[in-house]
Write a protein that holds these residues in place. Structure first.
Motif, mmCIF file in Angstrom:
data_model
loop_
_atom_site.group_PDB
_atom_site.id
_atom_site.type_symbol
_atom_site.label_atom_id
_atom_site.label_comp_id
_atom_site.label_asym_id
_atom_site.label_seq_id
_atom_site.Cartn_x
_atom_site.Cartn_y
_atom_site.Cartn_z
ATOM 1 N N SER A 285 2.562 4.509 -11.741
ATOM 2 C CA SER A 285 3.781 3.847 -11.293
ATOM 3 C C SER A 285 3.451 2.676 -10.379
ATOM 4 C CB SER A 285 4.676 4.856 -10.572
ATOM 5 O OG SER A 285 5.831 4.222 -10.052
ATOM 6 N N ALA A 286 2.494 2.885 -9.466
ATOM 7 C CA ALA A 286 2.080 1.803 -8.571
ATOM 8 C C ALA A 286 1.426 0.669 -9.353
ATOM 9 C CB ALA A 286 1.112 2.339 -7.511
ATOM 10 N N LEU A 287 0.643 1.011 -10.379
ATOM 11 C CA LEU A 287 0.023 0.001 -11.232
ATOM 12 C C LEU A 287 1.085 -0.828 -11.947
ATOM 13 C CD1 LEU A 287 -2.520 -1.172 -12.622
ATOM 14 C CD2 LEU A 287 -2.287 0.630 -14.322
ATOM 15 N N THR A 288 2.101 -0.172 -12.479
ATOM 16 C CA THR A 288 3.196 -0.879 -13.142
ATOM 17 C C THR A 288 3.946 -1.769 -12.167
ATOM 18 O OG1 THR A 288 3.459 0.981 -14.677
ATOM 19 C CG2 THR A 288 5.277 -0.586 -14.523
ATOM 20 N N ASN A 289 4.180 -1.264 -10.955
ATOM 21 C CA ASN A 289 4.854 -2.067 -9.937
ATOM 22 C C ASN A 289 4.050 -3.316 -9.596
ATOM 23 O OD1 ASN A 289 6.874 -0.146 -9.796
ATOM 24 N ND2 ASN A 289 6.015 0.881 -8.008
ATOM 25 N N SER A 290 2.739 -3.163 -9.481
ATOM 26 C CA SER A 290 1.887 -4.318 -9.159
ATOM 27 C C SER A 290 1.952 -5.368 -10.250
ATOM 28 C CB SER A 290 0.434 -3.865 -8.954
ATOM 29 O OG SER A 290 0.283 -3.160 -7.754
ATOM 30 N N SER B 48 7.573 -3.084 1.586
ATOM 31 C CA SER B 48 7.964 -2.063 0.620
ATOM 32 C C SER B 48 8.292 -0.768 1.349
ATOM 33 C CB SER B 48 6.849 -1.828 -0.404
ATOM 34 O OG SER B 48 5.685 -1.341 0.231
ATOM 35 N N ARG B 49 8.983 0.109 0.640
ATOM 36 C CA ARG B 49 9.347 1.389 1.252
ATOM 37 C C ARG B 49 8.963 2.542 0.333
ATOM 38 N NH1 ARG B 49 14.896 1.755 4.344
ATOM 39 N NH2 ARG B 49 13.601 0.475 5.727
ATOM 40 N N PHE B 50 9.732 2.806 -0.695
ATOM 41 C CA PHE B 50 9.460 3.948 -1.566
ATOM 42 C C PHE B 50 8.655 3.535 -2.807
ATOM 43 C CE2 PHE B 50 13.529 4.911 0.603
ATOM 44 C CZ PHE B 50 13.081 5.972 1.377
ATOM 45 N N ASP B 51 9.037 2.440 -3.435
ATOM 46 C CA ASP B 51 8.280 1.923 -4.574
ATOM 47 C C ASP B 51 7.184 1.004 -4.043
ATOM 48 O OD1 ASP B 51 9.911 3.226 -6.405
ATOM 49 O OD2 ASP B 51 11.365 1.588 -6.390
ATOM 50 N N VAL B 52 5.935 1.390 -4.216
ATOM 51 C CA VAL B 52 4.818 0.651 -3.639
ATOM 52 C C VAL B 52 3.952 0.067 -4.747
ATOM 53 C CG1 VAL B 52 4.802 2.056 -1.557
ATOM 54 C CG2 VAL B 52 3.349 2.707 -3.497
ATOM 55 N N THR B 53 3.141 -0.900 -4.375
ATOM 56 C CA THR B 53 2.195 -1.496 -5.309
ATOM 57 C C THR B 53 0.866 -0.747 -5.251
ATOM 58 O OG1 THR B 53 1.473 -3.103 -3.657
ATOM 59 C CG2 THR B 53 3.273 -3.756 -5.123
#
Length: 263
Positions: free
Chosen positions: A63-68, A212-217
């Motif tokens: 999820s963090a990879l996708t966000n980044s 950022s808060r909950f969704d992180v990179t």
């Protein structure tokens, strides 16, 4: 003859030391990402792909990879569009205080990311904007816009003005000149700015951490993993980040710079 050989030996030794200083930490990081053990420390106990399997099966990391990726591509696109518009306006029109405007556009490149992040955090809190991936993207646009502007503005030479003037004489509107004439001519510079922006946004930590808060990179997620101690899994994540950064730079070299050199 002896002095010439000594000079060559000294030069090669200096190059070897220089590249070793730069790439040795990366080589150690990648090597111990294959460590068949619980800790990424010597001795090397043998190669295994177990840690890479754990990385790709970890939902939080993916999820963090996708966000980044989303933040990097989105912020780089916005920064390139704004940088191109600013460069076109300042290079092709006589605007009031144009030197001051250029200086203000480039100024964020000289400011620490920490100062920019704290300023944006204060501004968002004052405006009542909740922290999210959107605020991280805005922060990355702020730091990448000066880079995009500088690269594109430096490529807008006088030789392009004649082509743009000819397009106007043939009845093209200003927006058509800008999008159908200037932008294609500047495409190598625009692509260079885009890929560099993606690279810088991809592994940026300070702004992503503070905004950022909950969704992180991914860099923020790696930092949270390091708080519990070192393990080969963090090395595997770091190796993936390094691989993506190198891949982007290779694409930049093969597609953009080589095409520019041929021209």
């Amino acid at each position: 003859m002896i002095s010439s050989r000594f000079s060559k030996l000294l030069s090669w030794s200096y190059l070897a030391a220089l590249y070793g200083f730069i790439f040795l930490p990366v080589a150690v990081l990648v090597l111990f990402s294959f460590q068949d053990g619980r800790l990424p420390v010597p001795p090397f106990n043998g190669a295994t792909l177990k840690w890479y399997g754990e990385v790709f099966s970890d939902n939080r990391l993916m999820s963090a990879l996708t966000n980044s990726l989303m933040v990097a591509i989105g912020s780089a696109t916005v920064a390139c569009v704004l940088g191109f518009c600013a460069a076109y306006g300042l290079a092709r029109f006589v605007l009031p205080a144009s030197r001051l405007q250029r200086g203000l556009l480039i100024a964020p490149m000289t400011v620490s990311y920490l100062i920019i992040a704290l300023g944006l955090l204060t501004t968002f809190n004052w405006l009542g904007v909740s922290l999210s991936l959107w605020t991280v993207g805005i922060g990355h646009v702020v730091i990448n816009l000066p880079l995009c502007f500088a690269i594109i503005y430096a490529s807008m030479g006088d030789h392009q003005k004649n082509i743009e003037r000819a397009a106007r004489d043939l009845g093209a509107a200003e927006w058509q000149v800008m999008t159908q004439v200037s932008a294609p001519m500047l495409m190598p510079s625009i692509l260079a700015a885009f890929f560099l922006s993606v690279t810088f946004s991809w592994d940026e930590f300070i702004i992503a951490f503070l905004l950022s808060r909950f969704d992180v990179t991914l860099p923020v997620e790696i930092w949270s993993m390091l708080r519990s101690g070192l393990n080969p899994k963090t090395n595997a994540v770091g190796s993936i980040v390094f691989l993506v950064s190198v891949a982007l730079l290779l694409i930049l070299e093969l597609i953009v710079f080589r095409r520019t050199a041929k021209k």
